[in-house]
Write a protein that holds these residues in place. Structure first.
Motif: not given
Ligand code: 5RP
Length: 227
Positions: A176-189
């Motif tokens: 498992x990789x726990x992945x942090x994304x920057x705020x408000x990405x295009x979640x659907x994409x």
């Protein structure tokens, strides 16, 4: 009684005789499973269950539930599970328990999805509190990471807590990789892009089930339905 127990018990009331029920993983789902087992015993209901994880199967067997393996199930009428985050649009992040691949199989297959949470799981935006867990083939542990970073993610390999050295190994033998994304990405994409990365087996963004989902929220005064 705490909020998780309150909502788990409420969810068990929604099961009807003859249903095939998907069983979720985690502490909230555990309350549901125990109460479902009690109802089945007391009311002599005929219910078949499908488990989302090894931990869930162990509990279900201990409670005497009738389990179909996922490959035996022809339908799932109702799937009941917790979540780590719930957005106002009923998008979910799941997978703190590393069970999201089995859980998503049931979420996809079920006719109705009952998500059971306490108020602490409600967020204004996905990613507010939790990273997105991504299950990967062990052999991909290094090669998959540049692709995730190119999507804007910061992957961290999930390590096992005390009792086992090294990484968490999922029910499917993966990492498992726990992945942090920057705020408000295009979640659907991101949902689609993660699905397309070779080496990724699945991930904890559940964005496609809002229409068939009911979110039950346990709180100190009772249980409410997210509008
Ligand atoms: C496991 C999950 C769980 O449903 C989620 O972590 C919620 O757990 P809990 O009810 O213990 O808070 O996704 O993979």
């Amino acid at each position: 009684m705490d909020d998780k127990q309150r909502v788990g018990l409420e969810a068990a009331k929604q099961v009807k005789d003859g249903m095939v029920v998907g069983l979720g993983t985690g502490s909230t789902a555990t309350h549901f499973i125990r109460e479902l087992a009690r109802r089945i015993r007391d009311e002599k209901l005929s219910i078949q269950c499908v488990s989302s994880s090894f931990a869930c199967s162990l509990l279900a067997r201990a409670e005497g539930l009738t389990l179909l393996s996922a490959d035996q199930a022809e339908r799932i009428d109702l799937y009941v599970d917790g979540a780590d985050e719930v957005s106002p649009e009923k998008g979910l992040i799941k997978g703190r328990g590393a069970a999201m691949v089995g859980e998503k199989l049931l979420a996809e297959a079920c006719a109705s999805f009952l998500v059971i949470v306490d108020e602490g799981k409600l967020v204004k935006r996905l990613g507010a509190k939790f990273p997105v867990p991504v299950e990967i083939m062990p052999a991909a542990v290094r090669l998959v990471q540049p692709g995730i970073i190119a999507l804007g993610g910061k992957p961290v390999l999930r390590l096992a807590p005390g009792g086992k050295d090294g990484p968490v190994v999922s029910d499917n033998g993966n990492l498992i990789l726990d992945v942090t994304f920057p705020a408000d990405p295009d979640w659907s994409a991101l949902d689609s892009a993660l699905n397309c990365l070779p080496g990724v087996v699945g991930h904890g963004l559940f964005l496609r089930y809002a229409k068939k989902s009911t979110i039950l929220v346990g709180h100190p005064g009772g249980v409410r339905v997210l509008p």
